[in-house]
Each structure stands twice: as C-alpha cells, then as structure tokens.
Design a protein around this motif. Structure first.
Motif, short mmCIF file in Angstrom:
data_model
loop_
_atom_site.label_atom_id
_atom_site.label_comp_id
_atom_site.label_asym_id
_atom_site.label_seq_id
_atom_site.Cartn_x
_atom_site.Cartn_y
_atom_site.Cartn_z
N MET A 1 38.49 -21.51 43.44
CA MET A 1 38.05 -21.42 44.72
C MET A 1 36.75 -20.92 44.65
SD MET A 1 39.29 -19.09 48.16
CE MET A 1 40.35 -20.01 48.70
N LEU A 2 35.67 -21.51 45.57
CA LEU A 2 34.21 -21.25 45.35
C LEU A 2 33.91 -19.95 46.08
CD1 LEU A 2 31.61 -22.78 44.94
CD2 LEU A 2 31.73 -23.96 47.22
N THR A 3 33.52 -19.39 45.63
CA THR A 3 33.05 -18.09 46.02
C THR A 3 31.35 -17.82 46.57
OG1 THR A 3 34.52 -16.92 44.62
CG2 THR A 3 32.88 -15.69 45.66
N VAL A 4 31.31 -17.67 47.78
CA VAL A 4 29.80 -17.39 47.96
C VAL A 4 29.46 -16.06 48.51
CG1 VAL A 4 29.76 -19.62 48.91
CG2 VAL A 4 30.04 -17.85 50.54
N GLY A 5 28.20 -15.66 48.61
CA GLY A 5 27.79 -14.21 48.93
C GLY A 5 27.30 -14.80 50.31
N LEU A 6 27.96 -14.05 51.50
CA LEU A 6 27.57 -14.12 52.85
C LEU A 6 26.46 -13.21 53.19
CD1 LEU A 6 28.71 -15.67 55.39
CD2 LEU A 6 30.24 -13.65 55.78
N PHE A 7 25.23 -13.99 53.54
CA PHE A 7 24.17 -13.34 53.83
C PHE A 7 24.02 -13.40 55.54
CE2 PHE A 7 19.99 -12.32 54.79
CZ PHE A 7 18.89 -13.74 54.70
N ILE A 8 24.19 -11.92 55.74
CA ILE A 8 24.24 -12.12 57.48
C ILE A 8 22.67 -11.33 57.80
CG2 ILE A 8 25.38 -10.80 59.39
CD1 ILE A 8 27.21 -12.86 58.03
N TYR A 36 31.13 -10.43 51.50
CA TYR A 36 29.94 -9.67 52.18
C TYR A 36 29.47 -8.50 51.57
CZ TYR A 36 27.72 -7.09 55.87
OH TYR A 36 26.85 -6.49 56.45
N PRO A 37 28.49 -8.72 50.90
CA PRO A 37 27.92 -7.55 50.10
C PRO A 37 27.16 -6.47 50.99
CG PRO A 37 26.72 -9.39 49.44
CD PRO A 37 27.59 -9.84 50.55
N GLU A 38 27.64 -5.41 51.16
CA GLU A 38 27.56 -4.32 52.23
C GLU A 38 26.05 -3.94 52.02
OE1 GLU A 38 30.00 -1.37 52.62
OE2 GLU A 38 31.29 -2.55 54.43
N GLN A 39 25.49 -3.87 51.02
CA GLN A 39 24.25 -3.33 50.78
C GLN A 39 23.11 -3.99 51.10
OE1 GLN A 39 23.27 -0.06 49.49
NE2 GLN A 39 25.33 0.10 50.06
N GLN A 40 23.05 -5.40 51.86
CA GLN A 40 22.11 -5.99 52.31
C GLN A 40 21.49 -5.56 53.59
OE1 GLN A 40 23.46 -9.83 54.31
NE2 GLN A 40 25.24 -9.42 53.11
N THR A 41 20.31 -5.47 53.62
CA THR A 41 19.60 -5.02 55.26
C THR A 41 19.16 -6.31 55.76
OG1 THR A 41 17.63 -4.35 53.77
CG2 THR A 41 19.50 -2.85 54.38
N CYS A 42 17.66 -6.64 55.13
CA CYS A 42 16.82 -7.63 55.88
C CYS A 42 16.04 -8.41 54.67
CB CYS A 42 15.87 -6.83 56.81
SG CYS A 42 14.62 -7.87 57.62
N CYS A 43 15.84 -9.89 55.04
CA CYS A 43 15.11 -10.59 54.12
C CYS A 43 13.71 -10.32 53.96
CB CYS A 43 15.46 -11.95 54.31
SG CYS A 43 14.66 -12.56 55.91
N THR B 446 29.02 -3.13 64.50
CA THR B 446 28.25 -4.35 64.02
C THR B 446 29.00 -5.17 63.25
OG1 THR B 446 28.35 -2.82 61.91
CG2 THR B 446 26.32 -2.44 63.56
N PHE B 447 28.42 -5.96 62.37
CA PHE B 447 29.20 -7.05 61.61
C PHE B 447 29.90 -6.25 60.75
CE2 PHE B 447 30.61 -11.02 59.93
CZ PHE B 447 30.46 -10.67 58.28
N ARG B 448 29.13 -5.45 59.89
CA ARG B 448 29.76 -4.74 58.88
C ARG B 448 31.15 -3.87 59.61
NH1 ARG B 448 28.94 0.56 57.22
NH2 ARG B 448 29.53 1.12 55.15
N ARG B 453 36.92 -3.70 59.80
CA ARG B 453 38.03 -3.60 60.42
C ARG B 453 39.20 -4.91 60.27
NH1 ARG B 453 39.32 -4.92 65.66
NH2 ARG B 453 37.24 -5.22 66.27
N LEU B 454 38.60 -5.92 60.31
CA LEU B 454 39.05 -7.24 60.22
C LEU B 454 39.60 -7.68 58.87
CD1 LEU B 454 37.39 -9.23 63.17
CD2 LEU B 454 39.50 -7.98 63.30
N ARG B 455 38.98 -7.46 57.66
CA ARG B 455 38.94 -7.85 56.44
C ARG B 455 39.16 -6.65 55.41
NH1 ARG B 455 39.40 -12.06 58.66
NH2 ARG B 455 38.33 -13.99 58.42
N GLY B 456 39.01 -5.38 55.95
CA GLY B 456 39.21 -4.57 54.94
C GLY B 456 37.85 -4.55 54.42
N ARG B 457 37.75 -3.04 53.61
CA ARG B 457 36.17 -2.93 52.92
C ARG B 457 36.09 -3.85 51.87
NH1 ARG B 457 35.29 2.96 53.61
NH2 ARG B 457 33.50 2.83 52.12
N PRO B 458 34.93 -4.46 51.76
CA PRO B 458 34.74 -5.44 50.72
C PRO B 458 34.64 -4.77 49.24
CG PRO B 458 32.66 -5.00 51.89
CD PRO B 458 33.93 -4.20 52.51
#
Lengths: 249, 458, 196
Positions: A1-8, A36-43, B446-448, B453-458
């Motif tokens: 399965m393809l894994t991507v990093g989600l950049f929000i 979704y890597p949580e440590q991202q903030t802003c580009c 926030t999205f995080r 909440r919906l997916r659990g902690r990454p």
C-alpha cells in the motif's frame, strides 16, 4: 500500500480542519495510507513572500526534517506545495533528502490525477459550482494550461470535478483572474485585495454559482470573508470537500 | 526623491468604485485583445522562447553589439552619441538642437526621455516641445505624466478629454466623440509638425548588423516628425540592441499583438542613416542599465520591449492605475525597475502584487516578472527598508511557527479568545482584514485534534 | 569620448557569461492561401485589398476608388497607375506635400499574417509622402505576397535595406477611451492593389 505524508497547511490545521479530513478520507478511499506527522507547523510561505528569508529558513529546514523519508507528500494546497517545489531551493539545496522531497511533493488533485492515475472520482454533486483557479496552483504548479498561454488546453482540477454526476460548472467572465488574497497582500493592500475579491465573487454570482471551489483554502477564506460580510447567497468548499462528499455519500 | 506608498495611492483610486471598475474593464479589454491576437499565432510560445533567447544572447555580448551598431550606423551617415546618465542625455539632445537654432521640437513616444525628464529640461532652455502621440499630447496639455507606457491617457474619460480640448484647442463645449476629438488633434498637431525644426523619436529596436533603428507606431506621428523636419534625434537605451535584421521578425510578430492585440503596428519604420539633406542623431543611453546588467536576477528584465502587456493583465495595476506607482514605468515591470533606481522611495512597489504570475505568462520575452518582484522583496528586507511593524510581525510569526507547542498554543488562544470578544472590538480599525471581510469561523478542534479523535494518535 | 569608453567598459565588465543565439529557423506560419490571408489581414486592420488581374485592371480599380475620384492633388509614383498631378521630383520642400489627397506608391512585398506592405525609401523622392497624404494606395504584385515576417526579412536581407517601412493599413489610434479611430495623423485610408 502506498504511504504518503499528509501535509496540512497551517491555516487548514487551525481554521478548516474539515478540509484536511476530506483530503485524508479521499486518499484512504483510493488505497493510500496517509500518515499525519504531528510535528509539522508551516511551510514558511508567509515569511518568504514578505522577503523575510531569514525567518522562513528554519521553517524550511523543519519541513524537510518532518517529511524526509516519505515516498510522497500530499497537501490540499497549491501555494504551499509550490513553496516546497519551487522556492525551497534557496534554503535546502544540497541537503540530503531535499531532491526527493522536491520531486515527490504534490497538491492533492495533481496527486490523484498524475500519481494515482485516477480518471475520475465517483459520486454525485448536483450543484452549480464555480471553479476558482488559485494562481499558485495554476501558474506555478501548472495544474491547468491557463488563459495566457498558447498551449494545448488541460485542467487537472476541472477534470476531476466535471466527472461528478449532475455537477454544473459555471462559466466565468474571467476564468483565472486572481482573487486578491496573496498572503500578506490581503492586509498590506487591503483596498485592492478586497476589490479583487469582490469582483471574483460577482463573477461567480453572475454566472449562477451556488458554491465557489478551488484548491487553495486561503483564496476561499478571503472570498468567504467577503461573501459573509455582504451576506451573498454563496458558499465556499475546497475541492477535497466536494470530491469527498460526492464519493463518500 | 520623495517616496510613494502604493497602498495609500491605490486605496484612493479604489475609493472611486465606479471609476476604478471602468479603468479595470478598459485594461482587461486590451488584455483580451492580446489573447485573441496571440491565439492566431500557432508558434506563439516558440516565438517567446526565441525572443527571450535573442535578448539573453545580446545582453551577454552587449559591448560587441554596441560597437558593431555604432560602426554600421556611422558608416550609413548617422551620428552616434553616448550618454552615461540622464544629465548627459539631456545635454546631448539640447546641444544638437541649440547648435542648429531649433526652437520647436516634435516628439514621438520615448519612455527613455520621460525617464530622463527631457521635456522640462528643454522647456527651461527655451525649446517648445510637442509630444505628438495623441495620448501623450493629451497628458502634456494637462501637465500630467502618462499613466501607461502604451496607452498614456487610459485613465481619462472622453468627456474630460473633450473639456480639455475645448479649453486648449477650441473644440465645441461638451463634445466628446473620439472621432471628432482625434480630428481636432490631427489638425492641431499637423501645424506643429510643419513648423518643427527637429523631430525626436524613441527606438523600439536597434539592429547591430545594419546600424539601423526601428520605430513602431500606429498614428503616423513619428513619421510626420521624421520626414518633415531635417533633423531626426533617436534616443535609445543600450538594451534596445538586437543582433541582426532577421531577428526583427521575432520581435515584430510579438510586439503589437502583446501591446494592443494588433498583428503589427501601422508603421514599422527602419532608419539607416539620415535622409538626403538631413541629419540622423542616435543617442545611446546607459542611465543605470549597465548596473542592472550586473545583477544576476534583475538583468533578465533588461529584455523588456515595453509592450505593456504585463500592465494590462495585472489585476492590481488595473485597479490602482499608473499613478499609484509614482514611476514613469508602472505595473509589474515598473515595480522591478523603480526600486533599482531608488529602493527606499519605491519600497512598496514589489509588494503591490499578489504574485499571481499572470504578468510572467503574457510577457513576450519571458521575463519572470513575478519571481523578480519576490526577489526585490528579499532585497528590500536585506537593506532594512521594510517597515518595522512588518519586520517584527514576520519575525514573531516565524518564531511561533518554529515550535510546534508554541504554534498550537497561539492557535488555541486565538480560537478561544476571538469568538468571546465583542464584535466591535474584534472588528475595530486595527483589524485590517476585518474592514471588509468577516474573519474565518473559528472551529472547535484543530485538524490535529480531530485526527487524534477519529484516527487515534499517529 | 569618455562616455563612450566608460559605457563600453561597464557593459563588458557587467555582462553575463555568453549564451548562444537561439535557432529561429523553425519559426513561422504557412498559409494555404497567402493572398486570401493577406486580404483578410488587411481588412482586419482597417485597410482594403483589391485584386487586379493585370495593369489595366489595376488602373481601372484605382480610378474607380471614391477617394481617388474626389482627389484634387494626386501623387503617383507607380507610372502605370493613376494620373499624378504633383511632380514629387520637382518639389524642393516636403512641407509642400501638405494637402495631397492621394498618394499611389509602389510596394515591394506584402505580408499575409499582418496586412503589411514594404515600401522602399528609394522609391520615394520625399519620404513624407506616405504619411502626409490623406489617402494611400499601395501597389504590389500578387506574387510578392509572403507568409510572415520571417519570409519578409529573408527577402529584404537579400538587398541592402536603407530607409524603408512596413505599412499595415491606415493610421489609427485608440487613445481616447480605447475607441478605435481610423485616420489619426497619417493616412485616413489605405488601399492595397495586388496585381497579377
């Protein structure tokens, strides 16, 4: 399965989380595992676009640290992706992992069309929709051919929308004129910015649109701000939301 | 030099909503004509590539081409002058005129002479200068500068021009029909052409191979001015050089289509040496161009052929007008050239843009205008010319965004505090965004938080 | 000549590393019927093109033109077209051309993509005639029609270009509220006769 990093993008993370979730669901439904890597903030685009490179540099470095190693990075934003692909060289050129990052960071629609090779997204969206061509997506990422150039016509975003059942994409007088957001421009040149935005809204209104959509929530935030202040009978939805809603229903 | 604040000037322009929309529509129409014209040229993009390449090559060998041009032009009987700056340019032109006792000069369009402020210089020395391009004559009679490099009077309504002509040319009061007014201008200017002792033109292209200069016009004013008086002075910036006669084909196929949507201008006149019993003087000017040539980024905009397409397509120019830039060349290209002259006075110009990129896509010589505007922003910050408040705001924002916990805290505070404040406070004067727009609705999560909440902690 | 030396030195010193001239040989457009395209191009810029099978037909066509029939002062530099009554060669001062109603001038080639005609300065005893006359008639041969500017300059390069110009239609301006006005400061009309 393809894994991507989600950049929000930061403003989606803070203000329009539902767009991020829509993008996530869309990817998952098409067989992609989006982390979704949580440590991202802003580009760092707001700083870079103000000429404050020194303030943007650490954010670029952070971005690389957070997203290095992903096979692909996908974001529901044309301008943020353009920042990474077109404007990170000055900060990260030569750094390990940057070359790959540059080549593998995609805006959501172009990822669906070019990487997943999705011809269409299923579902129904029985509404009159105006497609706002966000400038960075259009002219920096070339998501479409644009009205200025004499090249064979193409439009990746439109191609996904127009295949939704019962959607009516309205015809605008100025199909790809800038909405006037432009980041800090929206505040530094408030008068022109709002005149530009109001003109865009009026174009969509005259064309009969109920919903204005696009790939950049920042443009839509600006248009929505004007729409709500003037109480116009329109609303905005990110393309990810439209595609997700149609498919998910 | 006093500075101009584009945002302040633009706000005044926008305040007259009807007029701002009228101006915007007028220029959008010209952009549309350009689209139609360029669509009729199947090799349009290849032409742009060729034009960009020819200019890049020429600039890389500019010294040789200038010498070749001088040699060939001189061999054909023209006199070639060199002027390092505006002062030398003005002195040379004045010298030519005064030595021959010329007191009446007719001029066709030359942005270079505007750049050098030639008109007031000559007028102060007793020479009557008539700008003969209709748009330029109109603004000259109004004691105003042109507001667009190709359409000098685009900011004026026909009624205003009618009133001007009534006062100064004796046309009927209240008459505003463009045909009628143009006819009046024709008669008025004809007298000036017949009385002039010399004619001055700009140069669209200078051909090194042949020593010729090419002038492109629609009205016939440049040709009236150069075929009647015996003395022709042609003023050019060094960047107008192109290598060969055949290279003209590339530029001439691009120029008028980009500028006004015509396939070519009515007159494309090639001057090689003077006419019989006449004189041709070619004044070659630097005035900062060799300095611009040194800059790795900004040298590319020396390719500009002054078509104005970038202005017509710019959504900001159309809604703020040429005068909001405070520089003889406004719009996107002007916002790159002006800070080169005086970064402090013109520091707001590179920011008078949403960086939409439309200008770069219409530029016939593929100048990456919007990237150069961004580069100027960086330069302005480096030189410490960004207003303190903006500098501080960016530093603060950059700092907050470097630390995930700080960023999240700031976001949390905003989302808790703002919805709780009274509307009058939130939308007070200090909130520039909020003057005409609602703030985005603050979501609960926030999205995080939603993701967790919906997916659990990454 | 300090200015000259200083400028050349500055330009040479500041110039970027040399890049080659691009190959422009593949540029250009080919029309299936260049003459027909020429007629359309000229019409689109406010001019008119008449096709005449031979010189006699050309002579008749010009004589029939309303601007010609109403003309009092006529210059004709094409011996077999029009009856000129102003002898340009005998005129000392081009200022005296003011008031010429019609000028019939020879063209060397015609450009299909934009309606232009190349007028060679060597055929004009006084240059001013093409711009000062109220109405212009340009005479060229149909076989002199080329597709585009690349072909035009290829032909011009073969002979030494002195003073010469492309004329495409009548003079015009849109400086007043973008309203197109035909007949600005030069000719009010431009008729091109393509012969043969």
């Amino acid at each position: 399965m393809l894994t991507v990093g989600l950049f929000i993008p930061c403003y989606i993370e803070q203000l329009y989380p539902q767009v991020g979730m829509a993008a996530l669901r869309l990817l998952e439904r098409h067989g992609v595992r989006a982390e979704y890597p949580e440590q991202q903030t802003c580009c760092g685009q707001p700083m870079a676009n103000s000429g404050c490179n020194a303030d943007a540099a650490p954010l670029a470095a952070r971005f690389l640290r957070v997203f290095r190693g992903y096979e692909y990075v996908v974001a529901p934003s044309g301008s943020c992706v353009s920042m990474v692909r077109n404007h990170y060289d000055q900060f990260l050129d030569g750094q390990p992992g940057f070359d790959h990052l540059k080549r593998s960071t995609f805006e959501l629609c172009e990822f669906l069309v070019d990487v997943l090779k999705l011809g269409e997204v299923g579902g129904r969206f029985p509404h009159k929709v105006g497609l706002h061509q966000s400038c960075h997506g259009l002219r920096e990422l070339r998501l479409g051919s644009g009205s200025e150039r004499r090249v064979p016509g193409f439009d990746k975003v439109r191609s996904l929308l127009q295949r939704l059942q019962d959607i009516q994409l309205v015809e605008l007088q100025r199909p790809d004129e800038c909405c006037g957001f432009g980041g800090t421009f929206s505040v530094n040149e408030e008068a022109v910015s709002c005149m530009m935005g109001k003109d865009r809204v009026a174009d969509h209104e005259r064309a009969g649109a109920e919903i204005i959509t696009g790939v950049d929530m920042s443009c839509l935030m600006h248009l929505e701000g004007l729409i709500r202040r003037e109480r116009k009978p329109l609303r905005v939805m990110h393309v990810a939301e439209i595609l997700d809603q149609s498919e998910g229903a | 030099m006093s500075g101009i604040s584009h945002p302040e000037a633009a706000a005044r322009f926008v305040a007259d909503d009807a007029r701002a929309h009228w101006h915007d529509q007028a220029l959008w129409w010209v952009r549309k004509k350009r689209d139609v014209a360029s669509s009729a040229v199947p090799d349009w993009e290849a032409l742009r590539d060729a034009a960009a390449g020819i200019k890049a090559h020429t600039l890389s060998r500019i010294g040789d081409y200038l010498e070749e041009f001088e040699r060939n032009a001189t061999a054909r009987g023209a006199k070639v002058w060199f002027a390092r700056d505006a002062a030398e340019h003005n002195a040379v032109v004045h010298g030519i005129l005064s030595e021959r006792g010329v007191t009446k000069l007719v001029k066709s369009k030359s942005m270079l002479t505007e750049e050098c402020h030639l008109n007031p210089y000559l007028e102060a020395r007793g020479i009557e200068v008539t700008d003969t391009d209709l748009g330029e004559r109109i603004v000259q009679l109004r004691h105003e500068p042109p507001s667009h490099i190709v359409l000098p009077a685009i900011h004026l309504k026909k009624e205003e021009i009618g009133e001007l002509f009534h006062q100064q040319l004796g046309t009927e009061k209240g008459a505003s029909d463009p045909k009628y007014l143009t006819e009046a201008a024709r008669q008025h200017l004809r007298r000036r052409f017949l009385e002039a002792g010399a004619g001055l033109t700009g140069v669209n292209f200078a051909v090194a191979e042949t020593g010729g200069v090419v002038v492109c016009t629609n009205e016939g004013n440049a040709d009236m001015g150069t075929t009647l008086p015996p003395v022709h002075i042609a003023c050019m910036g060094v960047e107008k050089l192109i290598p060969r006669l055949q290279d003209l084909a590339v530029f001439l196929r691009l120029l008028a289509r980009s500028a006004t949507g015509q396939p070519v201008t009515t007159y494309t006149t090639h001057f090689h040496g003077p006419r019989r019993e006449g004189e041709l003087h070619i004044v070659v000017v630097d005035n900062g161009r060799s300095a611009q040539l040194k800059d790795k980024v900004f040298r590319r905009s020396l390719a500009c052929i002054r078509c104005g397409a970038c202005m017509n397509t710019c959504p900001v120019f159309r809604r703020s007008g040429g005068y909001s830039y405070g520089f003889i060349v406004p719009g996107p290209i002007g916002s790159i050239l002006a800070p080169g002259r005086d970064a402090s006075a013109y520091s707001t110009l590179p920011f008078a843009s949403s960086l939409c990129g439309s200008c770069s896509d219409v530029c016939p010589v593929r100048i990456d205008l919007h990237h150069e505007l961004l580069a100027w922003r960086q330069e302005i910050v480096k030189r410490g010319l960004l207003p303190r408040s903006k500098r501080v705001a960016m530093k603060l924002a950059g700092w907050v965004l470097r630390f995930a916990w700080l960023y999240r805290l700031a976001g949390w505070l905003a989302r808790r505090v703002i919805p709780a404040l009274p509307r009058g406070l939130v939308y007070a004067r200090w909130n520039t965004w909020g003057q005409q727009r609602e703030l985005p609705p603050m979501p609960r999560e926030t999205f995080r938080e939603l993701y967790r909440r919906l997916r659990g902690r990454p | 000549m300090a200015a000259r030396e200083e400028m050349l030195a500055a330009l040479r010193h500041n110039a970027p590393r040399e890049v080659p001239l691009p190959d422009s040989s593949r540029l250009g457009v080919q029309f299936p019927d260049p003459v027909r395209q020429y007629v359309e191009s000229l019409r689109s810029v406010g001019g008119a093109c008449l096709l005449a099978a031979d010189r006699a037909a050309a002579q008749r066509a010009v004589a029939d033109l309303p601007v010609y029939r109403g003309a009092r002062r006529i210059v004709s530099l094409v011996p077999w077209v029009g009856q000129g009554n102003v002898d340009l060669a005998a005129l000392a001062d081009p200022h005296d051309l003011e008031g010429v109603d019609v000028a019939v001038l020879p063209g060397e080639l015609a450009v299909a993509e934009n309606g232009a005609v190349w007028v060679d300065g060597r055929s004009l005893p006084h240059r001013a005639v093409f711009v000062i006359a109220e109405h212009l008639v340009l005479v060229a041969e149909a076989r002199q029609v080329v597709n585009d500017m690349h072909e035009a300059y290829a032909r011009l390069a073969a002979r030494e270009v002195g003073y010469g110009l492309f004329i495409s239609g009548p003079s015009k301006t849109a400086d007043i509220e973008q309203a197109l006005v035909i007949g600005a400061q030069g000719a009010r009309s431009c008729t091109v006769l393509l012969v043969g």
